[in-house]
Design a protein around this motif. Structure first.
Motif, PDB file in Angstrom:
ATOM      1  N   PHE A  53       0.819  -1.208   0.000  1.00  0.00           N
ATOM      2  CA  PHE A  53       0.000   0.000   0.000  1.00  0.00           C
ATOM      3  C   PHE A  53       0.859   1.268   0.000  1.00  0.00           C
ATOM      4  O   PHE A  53       0.449   2.290  -0.541  1.00  0.00           O
ATOM      5  CB  PHE A  53      -0.998  -0.014   1.158  1.00  0.00           C
ATOM      6  N   VAL A  54       2.032   1.194   0.586  1.00  0.00           N
ATOM      7  CA  VAL A  54       2.966   2.322   0.498  1.00  0.00           C
ATOM      8  C   VAL A  54       3.369   2.502  -0.968  1.00  0.00           C
ATOM      9  O   VAL A  54       3.416   3.619  -1.494  1.00  0.00           O
ATOM     10  CB  VAL A  54       4.208   2.097   1.389  1.00  0.00           C
ATOM     11  N   PHE A  55       3.623   1.384  -1.651  1.00  0.00           N
ATOM     12  CA  PHE A  55       3.954   1.417  -3.081  1.00  0.00           C
ATOM     13  C   PHE A  55       2.776   1.974  -3.882  1.00  0.00           C
ATOM     14  O   PHE A  55       2.963   2.804  -4.781  1.00  0.00           O
ATOM     15  CB  PHE A  55       4.310   0.003  -3.561  1.00  0.00           C
ATOM     16  N   LEU A  56       1.572   1.554  -3.561  1.00  0.00           N
ATOM     17  CA  LEU A  56       0.395   2.004  -4.307  1.00  0.00           C
ATOM     18  C   LEU A  56       0.179   3.508  -4.185  1.00  0.00           C
ATOM     19  O   LEU A  56      -0.312   4.136  -5.128  1.00  0.00           O
ATOM     20  CB  LEU A  56      -0.856   1.289  -3.813  1.00  0.00           C
ATOM     21  N   ILE A  61      -0.160   8.032  -8.319  1.00  0.00           N
ATOM     22  CA  ILE A  61       0.197   9.331  -8.893  1.00  0.00           C
ATOM     23  C   ILE A  61       0.737   9.155 -10.309  1.00  0.00           C
ATOM     24  O   ILE A  61       0.299   9.850 -11.242  1.00  0.00           O
ATOM     25  CB  ILE A  61       1.227  10.050  -7.989  1.00  0.00           C
ATOM     26  N   THR A  62       1.677   8.232 -10.469  1.00  0.00           N
ATOM     27  CA  THR A  62       2.263   8.020 -11.800  1.00  0.00           C
ATOM     28  C   THR A  62       1.234   7.443 -12.765  1.00  0.00           C
ATOM     29  O   THR A  62       1.197   7.816 -13.938  1.00  0.00           O
ATOM     30  CB  THR A  62       3.482   7.079 -11.735  1.00  0.00           C
ATOM     31  N   PHE A  63       0.371   6.550 -12.301  1.00  0.00           N
ATOM     32  CA  PHE A  63      -0.630   5.938 -13.167  1.00  0.00           C
ATOM     33  C   PHE A  63      -1.622   6.983 -13.661  1.00  0.00           C
ATOM     34  O   PHE A  63      -2.023   6.969 -14.828  1.00  0.00           O
ATOM     35  CB  PHE A  63      -1.367   4.826 -12.411  1.00  0.00           C
ATOM     36  N   LYS A  64      -2.010   7.901 -12.792  1.00  0.00           N
ATOM     37  CA  LYS A  64      -2.967   8.939 -13.195  1.00  0.00           C
ATOM     38  C   LYS A  64      -2.344   9.908 -14.201  1.00  0.00           C
ATOM     39  O   LYS A  64      -3.040  10.419 -15.073  1.00  0.00           O
ATOM     40  CB  LYS A  64      -3.484   9.694 -11.970  1.00  0.00           C
ATOM     41  N   LYS A  65      -1.041  10.152 -14.079  1.00  0.00           N
ATOM     42  CA  LYS A  65      -0.366  11.012 -15.058  1.00  0.00           C
ATOM     43  C   LYS A  65      -0.301  10.322 -16.420  1.00  0.00           C
ATOM     44  O   LYS A  65      -0.494  10.964 -17.450  1.00  0.00           O
ATOM     45  CB  LYS A  65       1.041  11.362 -14.582  1.00  0.00           C
ATOM     46  N   GLU A  66      -0.013   9.024 -16.418  1.00  0.00           N
ATOM     47  CA  GLU A  66       0.102   8.279 -17.665  1.00  0.00           C
ATOM     48  C   GLU A  66      -1.261   7.999 -18.291  1.00  0.00           C
ATOM     49  O   GLU A  66      -1.385   7.936 -19.512  1.00  0.00           O
ATOM     50  CB  GLU A  66       0.828   6.948 -17.428  1.00  0.00           C
ATOM     51  N   ASN A  67      -2.290   7.817 -17.483  1.00  0.00           N
ATOM     52  CA  ASN A  67      -3.633   7.484 -17.958  1.00  0.00           C
ATOM     53  C   ASN A  67      -4.661   8.450 -17.377  1.00  0.00           C
ATOM     54  O   ASN A  67      -5.444   8.079 -16.506  1.00  0.00           O
ATOM     55  CB  ASN A  67      -4.004   6.050 -17.565  1.00  0.00           C
ATOM     56  N   PRO A  68      -4.687   9.686 -17.849  1.00  0.00           N
ATOM     57  CA  PRO A  68      -5.606  10.672 -17.246  1.00  0.00           C
ATOM     58  C   PRO A  68      -7.083  10.371 -17.517  1.00  0.00           C
ATOM     59  O   PRO A  68      -7.948  10.797 -16.758  1.00  0.00           O
ATOM     60  CB  PRO A  68      -5.195  11.993 -17.903  1.00  0.00           C
ATOM     61  N   ASN A  69      -7.385   9.625 -18.568  1.00  0.00           N
ATOM     62  CA  ASN A  69      -8.788   9.345 -18.899  1.00  0.00           C
ATOM     63  C   ASN A  69      -9.344   8.148 -18.135  1.00  0.00           C
ATOM     64  O   ASN A  69     -10.550   7.955 -18.107  1.00  0.00           O
ATOM     65  CB  ASN A  69      -8.936   9.092 -20.402  1.00  0.00           C
ATOM     66  N   ASN A  70      -8.484   7.332 -17.559  1.00  0.00           N
ATOM     67  CA  ASN A  70      -8.932   6.139 -16.852  1.00  0.00           C
ATOM     68  C   ASN A  70      -9.289   6.511 -15.413  1.00  0.00           C
ATOM     69  O   ASN A  70      -8.426   6.776 -14.591  1.00  0.00           O
ATOM     70  CB  ASN A  70      -7.841   5.063 -16.874  1.00  0.00           C
ATOM     71  N   LYS A  71     -10.582   6.522 -15.120  1.00  0.00           N
ATOM     72  CA  LYS A  71     -11.059   6.927 -13.788  1.00  0.00           C
ATOM     73  C   LYS A  71     -11.354   5.734 -12.877  1.00  0.00           C
ATOM     74  O   LYS A  71     -11.654   5.902 -11.705  1.00  0.00           O
ATOM     75  CB  LYS A  71     -12.345   7.752 -13.920  1.00  0.00           C
ATOM     76  N   ALA A  72     -11.273   4.515 -13.399  1.00  0.00           N
ATOM     77  CA  ALA A  72     -11.649   3.332 -12.615  1.00  0.00           C
ATOM     78  C   ALA A  72     -10.607   3.027 -11.545  1.00  0.00           C
ATOM     79  O   ALA A  72      -9.414   2.919 -11.823  1.00  0.00           O
ATOM     80  CB  ALA A  72     -11.817   2.137 -13.534  1.00  0.00           C
ATOM     81  N   VAL A  73     -11.072   2.874 -10.322  1.00  0.00           N
ATOM     82  CA  VAL A  73     -10.194   2.542  -9.208  1.00  0.00           C
ATOM     83  C   VAL A  73      -9.636   1.131  -9.385  1.00  0.00           C
ATOM     84  O   VAL A  73      -8.473   0.859  -9.076  1.00  0.00           O
ATOM     85  CB  VAL A  73     -10.960   2.667  -7.871  1.00  0.00           C
ATOM     86  N   ALA A  75      -8.883  -0.371 -12.086  1.00  0.00           N
ATOM     87  CA  ALA A  75      -7.796  -0.406 -13.073  1.00  0.00           C
ATOM     88  C   ALA A  75      -6.471  -0.039 -12.422  1.00  0.00           C
ATOM     89  O   ALA A  75      -5.436  -0.655 -12.709  1.00  0.00           O
ATOM     90  CB  ALA A  75      -8.104   0.537 -14.222  1.00  0.00           C
ATOM     91  N   VAL A  76      -6.503   0.939 -11.524  1.00  0.00           N
ATOM     92  CA  VAL A  76      -5.284   1.345 -10.817  1.00  0.00           C
ATOM     93  C   VAL A  76      -4.799   0.197  -9.934  1.00  0.00           C
ATOM     94  O   VAL A  76      -3.612  -0.127  -9.904  1.00  0.00           O
ATOM     95  CB  VAL A  76      -5.533   2.613  -9.968  1.00  0.00           C
ATOM     96  N   GLY A  77      -5.714  -0.437  -9.243  1.00  0.00           N
ATOM     97  CA  GLY A  77      -5.361  -1.548  -8.361  1.00  0.00           C
ATOM     98  C   GLY A  77      -4.788  -2.725  -9.125  1.00  0.00           C
ATOM     99  O   GLY A  77      -3.798  -3.331  -8.701  1.00  0.00           O
ATOM    100  N   LYS A  78      -5.398  -3.053 -10.250  1.00  0.00           N
ATOM    101  CA  LYS A  78      -4.913  -4.185 -11.046  1.00  0.00           C
ATOM    102  C   LYS A  78      -3.528  -3.899 -11.606  1.00  0.00           C
ATOM    103  O   LYS A  78      -2.629  -4.747 -11.554  1.00  0.00           O
ATOM    104  CB  LYS A  78      -5.888  -4.492 -12.181  1.00  0.00           C
ATOM    105  N   ALA A  79      -3.345  -2.703 -12.159  1.00  0.00           N
ATOM    106  CA  ALA A  79      -2.047  -2.349 -12.729  1.00  0.00           C
ATOM    107  C   ALA A  79      -0.985  -2.307 -11.637  1.00  0.00           C
ATOM    108  O   ALA A  79       0.150  -2.771 -11.843  1.00  0.00           O
ATOM    109  CB  ALA A  79      -2.131  -1.005 -13.439  1.00  0.00           C
ATOM    110  N   GLY A  80      -1.338  -1.773 -10.467  1.00  0.00           N
ATOM    111  CA  GLY A  80      -0.397  -1.720  -9.351  1.00  0.00           C
ATOM    112  C   GLY A  80      -0.028  -3.110  -8.865  1.00  0.00           C
ATOM    113  O   GLY A  80       1.138  -3.390  -8.561  1.00  0.00           O
ATOM    114  N   GLY A  81      -1.002  -3.997  -8.802  1.00  0.00           N
ATOM    115  CA  GLY A  81      -0.744  -5.373  -8.374  1.00  0.00           C
ATOM    116  C   GLY A  81       0.173  -6.105  -9.329  1.00  0.00           C
ATOM    117  O   GLY A  81       1.082  -6.831  -8.909  1.00  0.00           O
ATOM    118  N   GLU A  82      -0.058  -5.915 -10.622  1.00  0.00           N
ATOM    119  CA  GLU A  82       0.797  -6.560 -11.623  1.00  0.00           C
ATOM    120  C   GLU A  82       2.232  -6.050 -11.524  1.00  0.00           C
ATOM    121  O   GLU A  82       3.186  -6.819 -11.590  1.00  0.00           O
ATOM    122  CB  GLU A  82       0.233  -6.330 -13.024  1.00  0.00           C
TER     123      GLU A  82
END
Length: 154
Positions: A53-56, A61-73, A75-82
């Motif tokens: 969770f510290v990593f997340l 922050i970086t995921f939202k900069k790279e994918n500003p149109n993706n609002k799904a929580v 999606a962030v969790g899945k990408a972070g987990g991978e």
């Protein structure tokens, strides 16, 4: 008109009471299992986040900069987990260190919180050991004030 119902309607009528009994049992079982939770103390320290969770926190922050149109929580969790799974132990080390630091801070806060809770519990126990008359005598109040109010009602 009675002949228009057909055989299917008769079957539904016979099954309906059985279904009602099943639903009734489910409702009764559900109501038995419910327990009221104790009220949470707002002063209690929150548990520290794990290394993931510290990593997340940083990854969001970086995921939202790279994918500003993706609002799904999700999606962030899945990408972070991978990404977390693909990281080596050396890459995870700084996050684990931060998590360990937060955990030690949390433990200090919990010790202080528990001491405070114990001291408050001791104060409550001392008060409950005394009878009502002893408490009234300490505060300088008597039951006479209550008697005066009763006389006014007449």
């Amino acid at each position: 008109m009675k002949g228009a119902r057909g055989k299917g309607a008769a079957k539904r009528d016979t099954l309906k009471p059985v279904d009602d009994r099943k639903v009734g049992k489910k409702k009764a079982a559900a109501s038995k299992g419910k327990k009221t939770k104790a009220a949470k103390d707002p002063n209690k320290p929150k548990r520290p986040p794990s290394a993931f969770f510290v990593f997340l926190e940083e990854f969001r922050i970086t995921f939202k900069k790279e994918n500003p149109n993706n609002k799904a929580v999700s999606a962030v969790g899945k990408a972070g987990g991978e990404k977390w799974k693909s990281m080596s132990a050396a890459e995870k080390a700084p996050y684990e260190a931060k998590a360990a630091k937060r955990k030690t801070e949390y433990e200090k806060l919990m010790k202080a919180y528990n001491k405070k809770q114990e001291s408050e519990a001791d104060d409550v126990e001392e008060e409950s050991d005394k009878s009502k008359s002893e408490v009234d005598e300490e505060s300088g109040q008597d039951d006479e004030a209550d008697d005066d109010e009763d006389e006014d009602d007449d």
